[in-house]
Design an enzyme around this catalytic site. Sequence first.
Site, short mmCIF file in Angstrom:
data_model
loop_
_atom_site.label_atom_id
_atom_site.label_comp_id
_atom_site.label_asym_id
_atom_site.label_seq_id
_atom_site.Cartn_x
_atom_site.Cartn_y
_atom_site.Cartn_z
N ASP A 180 23.87 7.81 55.24
CA ASP A 180 24.25 9.19 55.58
C ASP A 180 25.59 9.28 56.30
O ASP A 180 25.81 10.16 57.13
CB ASP A 180 23.16 9.86 56.45
CG ASP A 180 21.83 9.87 55.74
OD1 ASP A 180 21.81 10.03 54.52
OD2 ASP A 180 20.79 9.72 56.43
N LYS B 285 29.16 9.41 52.35
CA LYS B 285 29.66 8.74 51.12
C LYS B 285 29.88 9.75 50.00
O LYS B 285 30.88 9.68 49.28
CB LYS B 285 28.65 7.68 50.65
CG LYS B 285 28.41 6.57 51.66
CD LYS B 285 27.32 5.62 51.20
CE LYS B 285 25.92 6.20 51.21
NZ LYS B 285 25.37 6.52 52.52
N GLY C 122 20.48 10.64 49.55
CA GLY C 122 20.76 12.07 49.52
C GLY C 122 22.23 12.23 49.86
O GLY C 122 22.65 11.94 50.97
N HIS C 123 23.03 12.60 48.87
CA HIS C 123 24.48 12.71 49.06
C HIS C 123 24.87 14.17 48.97
O HIS C 123 24.65 14.82 47.94
CB HIS C 123 25.22 11.86 48.01
CG HIS C 123 24.89 10.40 48.11
ND1 HIS C 123 25.34 9.46 47.23
CD2 HIS C 123 24.17 9.71 49.04
CE1 HIS C 123 24.89 8.27 47.59
NE2 HIS C 123 24.18 8.40 48.67
N GLN D 85 22.66 4.33 50.65
CA GLN D 85 22.19 3.74 51.92
C GLN D 85 23.37 3.14 52.69
O GLN D 85 24.47 3.64 52.58
CB GLN D 85 21.09 2.68 51.66
CG GLN D 85 19.76 3.27 51.19
CD GLN D 85 19.74 3.57 49.70
OE1 GLN D 85 20.04 2.73 48.89
NE2 GLN D 85 19.36 4.78 49.33
N VAL E 126 37.00 15.82 59.25
CA VAL E 126 37.01 16.75 60.39
C VAL E 126 36.13 17.97 60.12
O VAL E 126 36.22 18.97 60.82
CB VAL E 126 38.46 17.17 60.76
CG1 VAL E 126 39.22 16.00 61.35
CG2 VAL E 126 39.21 17.74 59.55
P1 GDP Z 1 25.74 10.27 52.41
O1 GDP Z 1 24.30 9.98 52.17
O2 GDP Z 1 26.48 9.10 52.95
O3 GDP Z 1 26.44 10.88 51.21
O4 GDP Z 1 25.78 11.37 53.57
P2 GDP Z 1 24.86 12.70 53.67
O5 GDP Z 1 25.34 13.66 52.67
O6 GDP Z 1 23.42 12.33 53.64
O7 GDP Z 1 25.15 13.14 55.15
C1 GDP Z 1 26.43 13.46 55.60
C2 GDP Z 1 26.43 14.93 56.06
O8 GDP Z 1 27.60 15.18 56.80
C3 GDP Z 1 26.48 15.94 54.90
O9 GDP Z 1 25.75 17.07 55.29
C4 GDP Z 1 27.95 16.26 54.75
O10 GDP Z 1 28.18 17.56 54.22
C5 GDP Z 1 28.41 16.18 56.18
N1 GDP Z 1 29.78 15.73 56.38
C6 GDP Z 1 30.50 14.80 55.68
N2 GDP Z 1 31.70 14.60 56.26
C7 GDP Z 1 31.75 15.39 57.35
C8 GDP Z 1 32.72 15.61 58.39
O11 GDP Z 1 33.78 15.00 58.44
N3 GDP Z 1 32.38 16.51 59.37
C9 GDP Z 1 31.18 17.20 59.39
N4 GDP Z 1 30.94 18.04 60.37
N5 GDP Z 1 30.27 17.01 58.42
C10 GDP Z 1 30.53 16.13 57.43
P1 IMO Z 2 21.91 7.66 51.70
O1 IMO Z 2 22.38 7.11 50.37
C1 IMO Z 2 19.58 6.98 55.34
C2 IMO Z 2 15.99 4.48 54.96
C3 IMO Z 2 14.63 5.13 55.17
C4 IMO Z 2 13.86 3.95 55.75
C5 IMO Z 2 14.41 2.76 54.97
C6 IMO Z 2 13.55 2.32 53.79
O2 IMO Z 2 21.71 9.12 51.70
O3 IMO Z 2 22.77 7.14 52.80
P2 IMO Z 2 13.15 3.36 51.37
O4 IMO Z 2 12.60 4.67 50.93
O5 IMO Z 2 14.53 3.08 50.89
O6 IMO Z 2 12.21 2.22 51.08
O7 IMO Z 2 13.22 3.45 52.98
O8 IMO Z 2 15.69 3.16 54.50
N1 IMO Z 2 16.84 5.11 53.93
C7 IMO Z 2 17.93 5.84 54.21
N2 IMO Z 2 18.45 6.25 55.40
N3 IMO Z 2 20.22 7.29 54.18
C8 IMO Z 2 19.75 6.87 52.99
O9 IMO Z 2 20.42 7.03 51.84
C9 IMO Z 2 18.52 6.15 52.97
N4 IMO Z 2 17.76 5.61 51.98
C10 IMO Z 2 16.76 4.97 52.59
O10 IMO Z 2 14.72 6.21 56.06
O11 IMO Z 2 14.21 3.77 57.10
MG MG Z 3 22.43 10.70 52.73
#
Ligand code: GDP
Ligand code: IMO
Ligand code: MG
Length: 435
Positions: free
Chosen positions: A13, A16, A40-41, A223, A414
């Site tokens: 999270d 990416k 979850g991206h 991840q 930012v």
């Molecule tokens: P990922 O799994 O690595 O793709 O990240 P996620 O999408 O799960 O979580 C990142 C969250 O931060 C999302 O809700 C993005 O919209 C948000 N986000 C990404 N870059 C920034 C940033 O620079 N600032 C803020 N405030 N939010 C951001």
């Molecule tokens: P993105 O791509 C954050 C965590 C779960 C748990 C562990 C194992 O959005 O960054 P699993 O279901 O993979 O067997 O769970 O990994 N986990 C993540 N945490 N971001 C993710 O993906 C994750 N995918 C799995 O919360 O701790």
């Molecule tokens: Mg994510």
Amino acid sequence: MPGLVIVGAQWGDEGKGKVVDLIAEHADAVVRFQGGNNAGHTIVRDGEVFKFHLVPSGILYPGKICAIGNGVVVDPQVLTEELDALRRRGLDIGGLKVSANAHLIMPYHLLIDHAGEAKLGEQKIGTTRRGIGPCYADKAARLGIRVQDLLDEKILKQKISAAMEPKRLSLRPFAKDPMLDLHAMTEQYRTFGARLEPHIADTAPIAWRVLERNGLVIFEGAQGTMLDIDHGTYPFVTSSNPVAGAACVGAGVGPTDIDHVWGIAKAYATRVGAGPFPTELDGALGEEIRAAGGEFGTTTGRPRRTGWLDLVALRYAVRVNGLTGLVITKLDVLTGIDPICVATRYTAPDEASFEEFPYHQSVLHKARGEYDSLAGWQEDISGARSYDDLPESARAYLDYISDFLGIPIVMIGVGPARDEIIWTGAVELPRPAAA
Ligand code: GDP
Ligand code: IMO
Ligand code: MG
């Protein structure tokens, strides 16, 4: 050439999805190489929010080649739903390809994931319960069912039957579950096969062709490094390898096809699920960061644990991935927090001090961060578009990180929106003309 790998440098999270979306504008192909719909991206584009679990983050560019590589585990129900949702929003998904060799998440994988976590009770890993671990386990046991099997009813049925046989005992409590009926399951998966058929392909040669004509391929990780099954905080990890080396295996290219490896890290740290987190903030400050950063899981909605930036773990991630560049996201979330701390070493209860990430599970579980304290800033930084637009203490914070890790910072987030980004110019790569 060139091949660019994008990986999470922390516990997932990190943002990416946003980074891949930004660079994908100038890429010829985006290939997801591991994980499944545990990911979850999130991408925010013109105020519209897109959440992807399986589809690569380049899909918002019409016709862009977006491949789900052989290293990904695919829940075909989730994938077809994701594709339907994109079509309903009027998006062209013609460039989406799914590797015929990718493994399928089956209904019994979901049940086993649930049951496994329930059995562990207090010791549970906190998985996303999407069947990821059991699916990779079947892959390793050579009992996996692959995307190509969807296209042949007889083979599909035989393979499902063979895969379920050794699970009879663990599946006994679900014996009456209609999800587990062999005929119904085969029928349902045949339907998914028919829906996905136009997208099923041998995806490795797609990447080869782009690389051979000097195009840009982004290898999109899911991840993060600390969730890697070999290099993360085992057993509190996912069941695949989110590290950069896995891009080769999961996409079907060689190490010499990779030119750049960028790690994505937040300006602080978060973790979803159980397991060691040496810089965790349990109190009001942790809550403040959670609220300011909107730190709730994209996949499960769970509140994310929050903490200070952990430079011990991040330096380890730089090494394990061979990072050539670092992207710091969510710097805006730290606005108003003063001072800001960064962990530069760990201490264990026996007063032992660690500069390197400890390999031993019992040490890691008890390790706590030791901090350097840096000045914060009060100004709203969401409008900053160049490094020089940032307040002095924000620049000092970034310089501290870059110096400590010994790698350049290539982008700074930012805000969540597409344009809320600073390209530092530290590394030359195709970038949006408007940036
Ligand atoms: P990922 O799994 O690595 O793709 O990240 P996620 O999408 O799960 O979580 C990142 C969250 O931060 C999302 O809700 C993005 O919209 C948000 N986000 C990404 N870059 C920034 C940033 O620079 N600032 C803020 N405030 N939010 C951001
Ligand atoms: P993105 O791509 C954050 C965590 C779960 C748990 C562990 C194992 O959005 O960054 P699993 O279901 O993979 O067997 O769970 O990994 N986990 C993540 N945490 N971001 C993710 O993906 C994750 N995918 C799995 O919360 O701790
Ligand atoms: Mg994510």
